[in-house]
Design a protein around this motif. Sequence first.
Motif, short mmCIF file in Angstrom:
data_model
loop_
_atom_site.label_atom_id
_atom_site.label_comp_id
_atom_site.label_asym_id
_atom_site.label_seq_id
_atom_site.Cartn_x
_atom_site.Cartn_y
_atom_site.Cartn_z
N UNK A 11 74.61 19.06 22.93
CA UNK A 11 74.99 20.46 23.14
C UNK A 11 73.80 21.39 22.95
N UNK A 12 72.95 21.07 21.98
CA UNK A 12 71.76 21.89 21.74
C UNK A 12 70.78 21.75 22.89
N UNK A 25 63.78 22.90 30.04
CA UNK A 25 62.50 23.50 29.67
C UNK A 25 62.37 23.75 28.17
N UNK A 26 63.49 23.94 27.47
CA UNK A 26 63.44 24.34 26.08
C UNK A 26 63.75 23.22 25.11
N UNK A 27 62.90 23.03 24.11
CA UNK A 27 63.16 22.10 23.00
C UNK A 27 63.90 22.91 21.94
N UNK A 28 65.11 22.51 21.55
CA UNK A 28 65.96 23.43 20.78
C UNK A 28 65.83 23.32 19.26
N UNK A 85 59.83 26.09 13.55
CA UNK A 85 60.27 26.75 14.76
C UNK A 85 60.14 25.85 16.00
N UNK A 86 59.47 24.73 15.88
CA UNK A 86 59.22 23.90 17.05
C UNK A 86 60.44 23.10 17.49
N UNK A 87 61.22 22.65 16.55
CA UNK A 87 62.43 21.87 16.82
C UNK A 87 63.08 21.57 15.47
#
Length: 554
Positions: free
Chosen positions: A203-204, A215-218, A453-455
Amino acid sequence: MTLNSAPSGPSRRSFLASTAVTAVAVAGGMPLLTACGGSDSGSREGATSGKAAEKLLPAYVASKFAKPDIPAKNGSADGYTGKIDLAALTASVPGKLGTDAPLTIMSPLWGSPPKGDCAYYKALDAAAGTKITWQNQDGNTYAQKLGAVLASSSIPDMVVVPQWIMNGGKIANAVTAKFMDLGPYLQGDKVKKYANLAAIPSDAWRMGIFGGALRGIPMSVAPATFIVPYYRKDIFDKKGYTVPKSADEFLSWAKDATSAKAKVWACGDMSWIGGNIFPNAPGWNIDPDGKLRFSKERPEYLEGLEWIRKLFAAGVVHPDDKARTGDPGQRFASGQILVFESDMSAWYNQAAEQAKANPDFQIEAMDLFGAHGGNPTIWATSPANIWSVIRKGASKETVENALAAANFAAAPYGTKERMFVDYGVQGTHYTVKDGVPVKTDKGNTEVINAWQMLATPAPYLAHPDLPEVARKQVEYQQRMGAFLKKTSTYGMTIVEPTRYATLSSQFEQLEIDFVRGNKKLSDVQQAISTWKSSGGDKLRDWYKELLDKNGSDN
């Protein structure tokens, strides 16, 4: 920070303090919907969901580390209430995934940024095999800085992007235009090279789809993570106060509890709680009558604002909260206000800060209630609300080192990497007392939120020094989570057309002014009418088409 979950909102309050976003110089997308799997050449607007989204996602492989003491339920995080055996920590991934290639990362940061060559950064680079140059930016003004950077030709290799500054599609369109599709590295079984990223819930990951590509690492978030009304239980008990269970009860209690002469006010600004007490779905939602509405159009919107206005008018809100100055958390800790609203992290932060300074201090979370009593309606938090993205054109080695850093940052609870990220180096950044890690002064100045903040791993809560707080946090989430509802757009990252970017911008300041008695109800009603005629009704048609094609989670 303690050995705990991803920060669920050290950021949001700070970001909301500065909502203006510099215009991003990217081409506006055509009014098409990305209702199926796309590519970099596809439309930048709309959303990708259902089977099309499933094809883009990394395979999910659950972590096998540290079984939680309180398993997730009703949308809560996992909870850990026991001490962790620091000597028994194991690595989540054998060996280094990074190649020590240079990598620049831009991230928000609250507080004074550590030096680029500090011991914390050096240690984590050595452990992860990375060589990061951090371009940390003040979290309070990150919105403007991010807009300016994205409008320039000089973009760092990796950038942290928060959901709440998407600004009607401008930033989201920039993500599609200027950051790469990570599918070739992470889609399906490819993610298994990065075991910690594979353990992030699907889901993330789904929220990281922009413009038809992953595109986004959550930073994953538990659905039952929301703004909480905290109260001073020690003072309530001493005064014999009963915790309110309706909007009228709260106002009545607040009047009794306030004594300006004694410099005690019932509460701070409670505006964020109004949307749960008067259950107004955030954003766009298909209501029970089958009609699609925006949050500003429902009667609950005005009812919530009018209740907050009553609190201000009754003089029960601290004057500094009315003036929007100072720190409500400090006023709460000193007993100047007895109730304040904040994110879940405030529970631990307040308890830890007051543990020695005020042993009688007790912070508890007030159960949310319906406006007229009874059960509340609580809207589930998005499964992710911050992403790290990698610029288009980055070399294969740069991408792999960025993913190595994210994989290290996403290490689950009970691993060496998680300990490294949260505490740094033993003896330098923390010591161990009674089996519990305690940060040194150097740890408090260097081990702050950039790497986190990276993941993040699957949501969890753990405070080895205050395990009772972790238990209460998870139990509160599970108790309130029984009343969770999902909006029609839950779990989707939707890129709105840029032509609607400023459509809702008038409301924030208007709401601030209205609840403080500086604007009239007719001013808010007029703003809603203007919103509709200036594009709101057309945006509704756009959302209706999107939901018709993508389906709804409601």
